[in-house]
Design a protein around this motif. Structure first.
Motif, PDB file in Angstrom:
ATOM      1  N   TYR A 266     -13.256  -9.179  -5.732  1.00  0.00           N
ATOM      2  CA  TYR A 266     -12.615  -7.868  -5.840  1.00  0.00           C
ATOM      3  C   TYR A 266     -11.892  -7.699  -7.176  1.00  0.00           C
TER       4      TYR A 266
ATOM      5  N   ARG B 125       0.822  -1.206   0.000  1.00  0.00           N
ATOM      6  CA  ARG B 125       0.000   0.000   0.000  1.00  0.00           C
ATOM      7  C   ARG B 125       0.860   1.262   0.000  1.00  0.00           C
TER       8      ARG B 125
ATOM      9  N   HIS C 284      -7.626  -1.870  -7.215  1.00  0.00           N
ATOM     10  CA  HIS C 284      -8.676  -0.925  -7.570  1.00  0.00           C
ATOM     11  C   HIS C 284      -8.520  -0.594  -9.043  1.00  0.00           C
TER      12      HIS C 284
ATOM     13  N   ARG D 189      -8.401  -5.768  -1.154  1.00  0.00           N
ATOM     14  CA  ARG D 189      -8.733  -4.343  -1.207  1.00  0.00           C
ATOM     15  C   ARG D 189      -7.617  -3.488  -1.820  1.00  0.00           C
TER      16      ARG D 189
ATOM     17  N   ARG E 253      -9.468 -10.820   2.229  1.00  0.00           N
ATOM     18  CA  ARG E 253     -10.213  -9.572   2.016  1.00  0.00           C
ATOM     19  C   ARG E 253      -9.294  -8.352   2.172  1.00  0.00           C
ATOM     20  N   GLU E 254      -8.413  -8.396   3.162  1.00  0.00           N
ATOM     21  CA  GLU E 254      -7.483  -7.278   3.360  1.00  0.00           C
ATOM     22  C   GLU E 254      -6.558  -7.122   2.151  1.00  0.00           C
TER      23      GLU E 254
END
Length: 416
Positions: free
Chosen positions: A381, A317, A345, A342, A338-339
């Motif tokens: 996702y 990140r 994008h 994310r 899930r972490e």
């Protein structure tokens, strides 16, 4: 006494015993024999100790990097730099146990200014950085009564890298074509009014003179050179001990490291600037476009005691600017998935290489259900899923990275 061999000690003990018996029995002939047998190893030790050989040593590794299971040739070059010939030389190179037994050679005589080259092969089934050397030479007398050991200080490093499989070309996204060439952006293409010129330097091409800026500043100005830019990506490797199964070269961890190496080399050769991240955080690579630094780093990567991917996700990140994220993952739960998911994008392609670790220890229904749940979360996702079970090469499943909608979720939340 340390320089005496077993034969030399036997001679010395026999000589002393003969001298004692000659003294007790009054035998002069036995006394002469005792003197001779005792003096022989002592004289040999004096001669060997006073030997002043000057030898130079060089070592060459070909290649300096070898894949797991591959061979490398070690060449030793010895030169006698004195004007005296050498005697018997017993040569032994220091080699780690993982590379095989220590090589030993015998050189009968090296003439003045003479050169000898010795080759031997090493092989390892384990990744790592292995120090070869230093070389030791044992100088012995012709009778084998005395040996002196002298060692050189130089050593060399052999890097045993993970197995790298050749992967097929896969178009991963519209943002990153994977064509192999860094894209070129010309500043001059923006138009004369938007050009950022600089002053003329000796050797500049006169065809790049920017006349409008030259008139404005009163000195010769030229357009700036074309600027190269490169697509960027990140490679995440899950090294957590509890996330992998099996032991040795066939364990899921070694398969994951090999898969990461194969993917990294493949993407680097296609022109992607790559950074490596593990669950411990970002790894420093000395080059971004070539694969040598990546392979050197993966050669020494080990299990980590971490229980989560938090540090790795944070490093991904904070790095930013990645158009592609490839994650090579062991066992994980839906919350961890899930972490990670994310991070993807709009504008970022995410590829998850999921090792089906349950196939390394027999089928486990709970593990299979968890594995399917992780796939569902990541696909929801927009991640592309590449499933890698035991006994399967990454090259045979890498094409799945092109299947953009293979595991996409349907409207009801189930796998499509």
């Amino acid at each position: 006494m340390r320089a005496l061999t077993s034969r030399g000690r036997s001679f010395l003990a026999s000589g002393i015993a003969a001298l004692l018996m000659a003294f007790l029995l009054g035998e002069n002939d036995l006394f002469r024999i005792g003197v001779l047998v005792t003096a022989l190893p002592l004289l040999a030790a004096m001669v060997v100790a006073r030997t002043r050989y000057r030898l130079s040593c060089a070592r060459r590794l070909d290649p300096p990097r070898a894949e797991v299971g591959g061979e490398a040739t070690v060449t030793l070059r010895l030169e006698n730099v004195t004007r005296l010939p050498t005697g018997l030389l017993l040569i032994e190179d220091t080699v780690p146990y993982a590379l095989g037994v220590r090589p030993r050679f015998v050189l009968d005589r090296v003439e003045p200014r003479g050169v000898r080259e010795i080759d031997y092969r090493v092989r390892s089934d384990l990744r790592g950085r292995y120090t070869i050397g230093p070389l030791s030479i044992r100088i012995a007398d012709p009778f084998g009564l005395v040996e002196l050991t002298r060692s050189f200080t130089i050593s060399d490093t052999l890097v045993v890298t993970p197995h790298v499989a050749a992967l097929p070309h896969v178009r991963l996204s519209g943002e990153w074509t994977g064509g192999g060439d860094s894209r070129t952006r010309s500043v001059a293409a923006a138009g004369d009014d938007d050009v950022a010129p600089r002053e003329y330097r000796q050797g500049d091409d006169l065809r790049r003179v920017h006349w409008r800026s030259t008139a404005r500043y009163g000195e010769l100005m030229v357009r700036r050179e074309e600027q190269q830019w490169q697509s960027r990506g990140a490679l995440l490797l899950d090294t957590r001990r509890h996330a992998h199964r099996g032991e040795g070269p066939r364990s899921s961890f070694e398969v994951a490291v090999s898969a990461a190496a194969s993917i990294g080399v493949h993407l680097a050769h296609e022109g992607l600037g790559l950074r490596l991240v593990t669950d411990q955080g970002a790894e420093h690579l000395t080059d971004s476009g070539l694969s040598y630094s990546l392979l050197d780093t993966l050669a020494v990567v080990r299990h980590s005691p971490a229980r989560s991917l938090e540090m790795g996700i944070s490093a991904l990140r904070s790095g930013g600017g990645d158009g592609l994220i490839v994650a090579v993952l062991g066992a994980m739960d839906a919350d961890e998935a899930r972490e990670l998911a994310r991070l993807r994008h709009s504008g970022i392609t995410g590829v998850a290489v999921l090792l089906d670790v349950s196939t390394w220890e027999g089928r486990d229904r709970a593990a299979e259900d968890n594995h399917q749940a992780v796939q569902t979360v990541l696909a929801g996702y927009g991640w592309r899923i590449v499933r890698l079970p035991a006994g399967t090469s990454i090259a045979s499943v890498w094409q799945d990275a092109a299947n953009r909608g293979r595991y996409a979720l349907g409207p009801a939340g189930g796998a499509a």
